[in-house]
Design an enzyme around this catalytic site. Structure first.
Site: not given
Length: 634
Positions: A30, A221, A355-356
């Site tokens: 990332e 993120c 993603n999350e």
């Protein structure tokens, strides 16, 4: 040191168990901690196209310098600079770039300076390019003639006469002017595989050394963005590098106490370069795309996200990505890949959607992606998410939803304490074997100091015995984050730390390396009193067989404060399996509160030795606070 104890352990090789996936141990990249621009991406000039919101951020100017947008050569990067006569024979016009916390150059190394430029009138113009040390002394200079009134790319090679971690790049106008310049670039010629627009060689070597089976990118993120406008857009990251538009990096303002307003994404290291890196390392690429949700930590309410009925463009981005990776050169996006230099497909097998994310918003959108991908690319394995936590209401809600939607793998994340990692060694022993597989997509042990000390690495080694023992359900695992610049980080701990010239492998790095290099092909039962070692007496262990290399491999972590005498009994040997007279031992040990640093990189590194076998029994001492790998050939 307490009283030394003795333990009889049994490895049963009669019936090798679950296959260990080639993707089991991988990397997650990332763009955090200056991981891309200023890190893995080898470009040394910051704000090379003058597209930062402050057009001259990273630059000092002198004399007559003007930022312009009329007649720019690249549509999506419309800014350029004009250098003109300073108006006096003893004045000078030019500009100077500070790099990413300085420009690192090595003695006798060569650097490719390039610029898109044009003469502002009918006469040829000249510029002088200099490298300046930290004391403002030039130590290399070359001249370039800009001979055309049309935009063209010009190059010159600079040779550094000294090592300098925080140099700068200075450009003088040395003719009457004017001259226009855009995309001012400086790369080491010694990039990974010598590629132009390449990657920093020492960092890629460190990644490649890990023998990764999987490479997840581009985040995290940044896939979500602080808002949807600033999400990572893979389509902006391909095509000619000079025409890839700038994007905000959400990590420059996420933490006010680690604030970096000069942290952006040039997309210079885009999806093409990341796919290429996956191929170089022999790792399966795992790109992740936005599911129509912006970061839910930073955005509340449906108005911040794409309505379920309006996801067409986002779904199209996912389908086009698969075409970019795998499509024939006759397809729209396969042609783009081919024009960039890779007519052969990248053979993409996996894609992550979101993603999350959490809540009902996520599966409602994910379902639309799954329908479209399954219809057009049924062979692609889809990875969903169990949210940002390893337990709790969001986790408990999402796992049944992932089963309902029949995703292939579920991405679990955990950044937790040493105690949590030790207590979770049996986490996957009781998971449902009939549902989706597990991708431990982001994990790291966070000690109270938030340092990459040996305690954190040891606890990860203990936890990972549980991943390996459950290889039938756990198919992928990637530590996170991967990279961090010592002068510009937002988050720690991280696997590899670097400055402008050096990098250091953490103890955590060596744990990952040992697991990946001694992955094996199948799980073997390994027990104490007929039970797996999941923390009894401070011992954690797993065993595998490598049928290709003909090796039996035991990984054992002793997190206690006492040495343990162990006897490993090899049972169930077939007649043709003749145990060698010696076993290889790899020991990783260090003081629990210390870490490897750039100036002291070898505080905790693996040490190899041999121990004699007593027939089919390996006798050894597992030292206190140590991670051990035993390799028995047959």
């Amino acid at each position: 040191m307490g009283i030394q104890s003795s333990y009889d352990l049994v490895v049963d090789v009669k019936k090798p168990g679950a296959e260990i996936q080639p993707t089991m141990y991988g990397l997650f990249f990332e763009d955090i901690n200056f991981g891309a621009d200023g890190g893995l991406y080898a470009e040394l000039v910051k704000n090379r196209s003058f597209e930062f919101p402050q057009s001259l951020m990273g630059w000092k100017t002198f004399g007559q310098v003007e930022v312009r947008t009329d007649g720019a050569p690249f549509e999506r990067n419309p800014h350029y600079v004009r250098l003109d006569n300073a108006g006096h024979g003893h004045k000078h016009t030019g500009l100077e770039n500070e790099g990413f916390r300085g420009i690192g150059v090595k003695k006798e190394a060569t650097y490719r300076f390039s610029v898109w430029a044009r003469s502002g009138n009918a006469t040829a113009q000249k510029i002088r390019i200099e490298l300046i040390d930290g004391d403002n002394n030039p130590f290399e200079r070359k001249e370039l003639t800009i001979g055309s009134g049309e935009w063209k790319k010009y190059e010159v090679i600079l040779t550094s006469s000294k090592e300098e971690a925080k140099a700068s790049l200075r450009i003088f106008l040395i003719s009457g002017g004017p001259v226009d310049m855009e995309h001012i670039s400086l790369f080491p010629t010694d990039t990974w595989k010598g590629r132009e627009n390449g990657l920093r060689r020492d960092l890629v070597e460190a990644l490649n050394e890990l023998n990764p089976g999987l490479f997840r990118f581009p985040g995290g993120c940044i896939v979500e963005g602080t808002d949807l406008e600033t999400r990572y857009n893979w389509k902006n990251s391909v095509g000619p590098v000079e025409n890839r538009p700038l994007n905000e990096n959400r990590w420059h303002y996420t933490f006010a106490h680690r604030f970096f307003p000069d942290y952006f994404q040039t997309y210079g290291m885009g999806f093409y370069e990341l796919f290429l890196l996956s191929e170089d390392m022999g790792a399966e690429p795992l790109p992740v795309v936005n599911v129509g949700l912006s970061c839910q930590y930073q955005n509340e309410g449906e108005h911040c996200h794409v309505p379920v009925g309006e996801l067409q463009d986002y779904i199209r981005d996912a389908l086009d990505l698969i075409e970019f990776a795998n499509g024939a050169i006759s397809t729209t996006w396969g042609k783009v890949r081919a024009e960039m230099g890779h007519p052969e497909p990248f053979n993409l097998k996996f894609i992550g959607i979101g993603n999350e994310q959490w809540g009902a918003e996520y599966p409602a959108r994910l379902e639309k992606f799954i329908e479209a991908i399954r219809a057009q690319y049924p062979e692609i394995k889809i990875i969903g998410s169990s949210g940002p936590q390893a337990e709790g209401k969001d986790f408990d809600y999402l796992w049944p939803e992932m089963k309902r939607l029949k995703v292939d793998l579920v991405d679990e994340h955990y950044y937790r304490s040493p105690e949590w990692f030790l207590n979770q060694a049996a986490r996957y022993d009781s998971y449902d074997r009939k549902g989706p597989k597990v991708f431990a997509g982001e994990y790291a042990c966070h000690p109270q100091s938030r340092e990459n000390n040996f305690e954190s690495a040891l606890c990860e080694s203990a936890f990972m015995t549980g991943l390996e023992r459950n290889a039938d359900i756990v198919h992928m695992a990637t530590y996170a984050p991967l990279l961090a610049h010592v002068d510009a980080w937002q988050w720690r701990p991280d696997l590899i730390w670097f400055d402008n010239l050096r990098c250091v492998r953490t103890p955590n790095y060596y744990v990952q390396k040992l697991y990946a290099h001694y992955r094996g092909t199948n799980v073997l039962p390994f027990t104490l009193n007929k039970k797996p070692l999941t923390g009894q007496e401070g011992l954690y262990a797993s065993a595998v067989i490598d049928t290709d290399k003909q090796e039996i491999i035991i990984k054992l972590s002793n997190v206690s404060n006492e040495d343990k005498d162990i006897r490993i009994n090899i049972e169930g040997l077939q007649r043709k399996m003749k145990i060698g007279s010696e076993a290889q031992v790899v020991l990783l040990k260090g003081e629990v509160d210390r870490e490897n640093r750039l100036d002291n990189p070898d505080v905790a590194v693996p040490v190899k030795s041999v121990v004699r076998m007593n027939g089919t029994v390996l006798e050894a001492t597992a030292e206190s606070q140590s991670f051990n790998v035993y390799v028995i050939s047959y």
